[in-house]
Design an enzyme around this catalytic site. Structure first.
Site, PDB file in Angstrom:
ATOM      1  N   GLY A 243       0.770  -1.243   0.000  1.00  0.00           N
ATOM      2  CA  GLY A 243       0.000   0.000   0.000  1.00  0.00           C
ATOM      3  C   GLY A 243       0.801   1.291   0.000  1.00  0.00           C
TER       4      GLY A 243
ATOM      5  N   ASP B 205      -6.970 -10.642 -10.075  1.00  0.00           N
ATOM      6  CA  ASP B 205      -5.789 -10.984 -10.867  1.00  0.00           C
ATOM      7  C   ASP B 205      -5.814 -10.235 -12.198  1.00  0.00           C
ATOM      8  OD1 ASP B 205      -3.852 -12.186 -12.401  1.00  0.00           O
ATOM      9  OD2 ASP B 205      -4.474 -14.246 -11.952  1.00  0.00           O
TER      10      ASP B 205
ATOM     11  N   ASP C 108      -5.075  -5.607  -6.197  1.00  0.00           N
ATOM     12  CA  ASP C 108      -3.930  -6.526  -6.100  1.00  0.00           C
ATOM     13  C   ASP C 108      -4.477  -7.952  -6.058  1.00  0.00           C
ATOM     14  OD1 ASP C 108      -0.736  -6.011  -5.033  1.00  0.00           O
ATOM     15  OD2 ASP C 108      -1.527  -8.039  -4.870  1.00  0.00           O
TER      16      ASP C 108
ATOM     17  N   LYS D  10       5.944  -0.258 -14.013  1.00  0.00           N
ATOM     18  CA  LYS D  10       7.232  -0.910 -13.808  1.00  0.00           C
ATOM     19  C   LYS D  10       7.410  -1.974 -14.870  1.00  0.00           C
ATOM     20  CE  LYS D  10       7.841  -3.567 -10.001  1.00  0.00           C
ATOM     21  NZ  LYS D  10       8.339  -3.322  -8.646  1.00  0.00           N
TER      22      LYS D  10
ATOM     23  N   TRP E 135       2.333   2.985  -2.421  1.00  0.00           N
ATOM     24  CA  TRP E 135       1.959   3.930  -3.493  1.00  0.00           C
ATOM     25  C   TRP E 135       0.569   4.521  -3.229  1.00  0.00           C
ATOM     26  CZ3 TRP E 135       3.640   2.795  -9.224  1.00  0.00           C
ATOM     27  CH2 TRP E 135       5.036   2.724  -9.291  1.00  0.00           C
TER      28      TRP E 135
ATOM     29  N   ASP F  64       2.775  -0.987 -10.249  1.00  0.00           N
ATOM     30  CA  ASP F  64       4.063  -1.428  -9.700  1.00  0.00           C
ATOM     31  C   ASP F  64       4.040  -2.958  -9.618  1.00  0.00           C
ATOM     32  OD1 ASP F  64       6.583  -0.927  -8.622  1.00  0.00           O
ATOM     33  OD2 ASP F  64       5.853  -0.757  -6.572  1.00  0.00           O
TER      34      ASP F  64
HETATM   35  C1  LIG Z   1       6.311  -4.549  -5.677  1.00  0.00           C
HETATM   36  S1  LIG Z   1       4.731  -4.966  -5.094  1.00  0.00           S
HETATM   37  C2  LIG Z   1       3.896  -3.427  -5.174  1.00  0.00           C
HETATM   38  C3  LIG Z   1       4.286  -2.476  -4.068  1.00  0.00           C
HETATM   39  C4  LIG Z   1       3.337  -1.314  -3.947  1.00  0.00           C
HETATM   40  N1  LIG Z   1       3.428  -0.412  -5.076  1.00  0.00           N
HETATM   41  C5  LIG Z   1       3.612  -0.525  -2.712  1.00  0.00           C
HETATM   42  O1  LIG Z   1       4.024   0.630  -2.801  1.00  0.00           O
HETATM   43  O2  LIG Z   1       3.361  -1.030  -1.625  1.00  0.00           O
HETATM   44  C6  LIG Z   1       4.050  -5.822  -6.465  1.00  0.00           C
HETATM   45  C7  LIG Z   1       2.622  -6.295  -6.273  1.00  0.00           C
HETATM   46  O3  LIG Z   1       2.136  -6.855  -7.508  1.00  0.00           O
HETATM   47  C8  LIG Z   1       1.138  -7.797  -7.150  1.00  0.00           C
HETATM   48  N2  LIG Z   1       0.797  -8.712  -8.236  1.00  0.00           N
HETATM   49  C9  LIG Z   1       1.545  -9.729  -8.718  1.00  0.00           C
HETATM   50  N3  LIG Z   1       0.879 -10.411  -9.669  1.00  0.00           N
HETATM   51  C10 LIG Z   1      -0.332  -9.800  -9.800  1.00  0.00           C
HETATM   52  C11 LIG Z   1      -1.462 -10.057 -10.626  1.00  0.00           C
HETATM   53  N4  LIG Z   1      -1.488 -11.086 -11.481  1.00  0.00           N
HETATM   54  N5  LIG Z   1      -2.545  -9.242 -10.526  1.00  0.00           N
HETATM   55  C12 LIG Z   1      -2.525  -8.219  -9.617  1.00  0.00           C
HETATM   56  N6  LIG Z   1      -1.468  -7.923  -8.812  1.00  0.00           N
HETATM   57  C13 LIG Z   1      -0.392  -8.714  -8.892  1.00  0.00           C
HETATM   58  C14 LIG Z   1       1.783  -8.530  -5.966  1.00  0.00           C
HETATM   59  O4  LIG Z   1       0.806  -9.230  -5.218  1.00  0.00           O
HETATM   60  C15 LIG Z   1       2.454  -7.397  -5.209  1.00  0.00           C
HETATM   61  O5  LIG Z   1       1.673  -6.938  -4.154  1.00  0.00           O
END
Ligand SMILES: C[S@@+](CC[C@H](N)C(=O)[O-])C[C@H]1O[C@@H](n2cnc3c(N)ncnc32)[C@H](O)[C@@H]1O
Length: 205
Positions: A60, A95, A79, A159, A62, A119
């Site tokens: 969370g 997803d 997410d 990203k 961002w 991200d």
């Molecule tokens: C690097 S973290 C994001 C950090 C966030 N921006 C923050 O500031 O806290 C990447 C996120 O992408 C999510 N993610 C991965 N695969 C996903 C998918 N298929 N659909 C949605 N979210 C996904 C992961 O669960 C994870 O929470």
């Protein structure tokens, strides 16, 4: 190197990490918050009345940054994992590889949005090339969603990892957007293959 030594190294690196320590002091849920702060300082795209979609929002950081800046707009965070509640942020779990979930986001807004930030990073499998590819796919999916729900002069920030799919993402971004800028924030570790694309202005295609 043994597993114990790797995790000891990881812990001592974390203790020395300026952004990690700052996030604890300032109450951000992730050090990633500082990447968004820096990119917004540079590109100035989050305003007080912005309608914003945060993809891959967990834990969370961002969304917290967005919620501080947006006082009259709207924030939807999504997410694949559950996210702890945040003031001024609506969260939907799903997803981004699932077309029905993308449709749900589209229906939620029922209007065009100003900013989409992603991200997302696919959960790691142990195969680095596969992980890079799967994150690239998420990026391509979110670009398709942007084409559908972003305002003409809207901003898409994503990203992407350097690797096999990087050029495909870059080409698609240039096809969809008027302006595409590659940016590596200071808070992004130099050892990380991540880089961000700041994209603005949807093209007529
Ligand atoms: C690097 S973290 C994001 C950090 C966030 N921006 C923050 O500031 O806290 C990447 C996120 O992408 C999510 N993610 C991965 N695969 C996903 C998918 N298929 N659909 C949605 N979210 C996904 C992961 O669960 C994870 O929470």
């Amino acid at each position: 190197m043994s597993k114990n030594k790797i995790s000891k190294n990881w812990l001592s690196e974390r203790k020395r990490d300026f952004y990690f320590n700052q996030s604890k002091i300032q109450g951000y849920r992730s050090r990633a918050a500082y990447k968004l702060i820096e990119m917004n300082d540079k590109f100035k795209f989050i305003k007080k009345d912005t309608c914003l979609l945060d993809l891959g929002s967990c834990p969370g950081g961002w969304s917290q940054v967005a919620a501080k800046l947006i006082t009259k707009g709207e924030i939807l965070a999504t997410d694949i994992k559950n996210m702890e509640k945040l003031n001024k942020v609506t969260f939907i779990r799903g997803d981004m590889n699932d077309k029905e979930f993308c449709e749900k986001i589209y229906k939620y807004f029922n209007k065009k949005v100003d900013v989409i930030i992603s991200d997302m990073a696919a959960n790691t499998t142990g195969n680095k090339d596969l992980d890079v590819y799967r994150t690239g796919e998420l990026c391509l999916n979110s670009m398709d969603l942007s084409k559908k729900i972003l305002k003409r002069d809207g901003v898409f920030l994503t990203k992407v990892f350097m690797g096999s799919v990087f050029e495909e993402v870059h080409e698609k971004a240039k096809k969809y957007f008027n302006k595409v800028i590659k940016y590596k924030p200071l808070a992004s570790k130099s050892s990380s293959k991540e880089i961000y694309f700041f994209c603005k202005g949807l093209l007529n295609i």
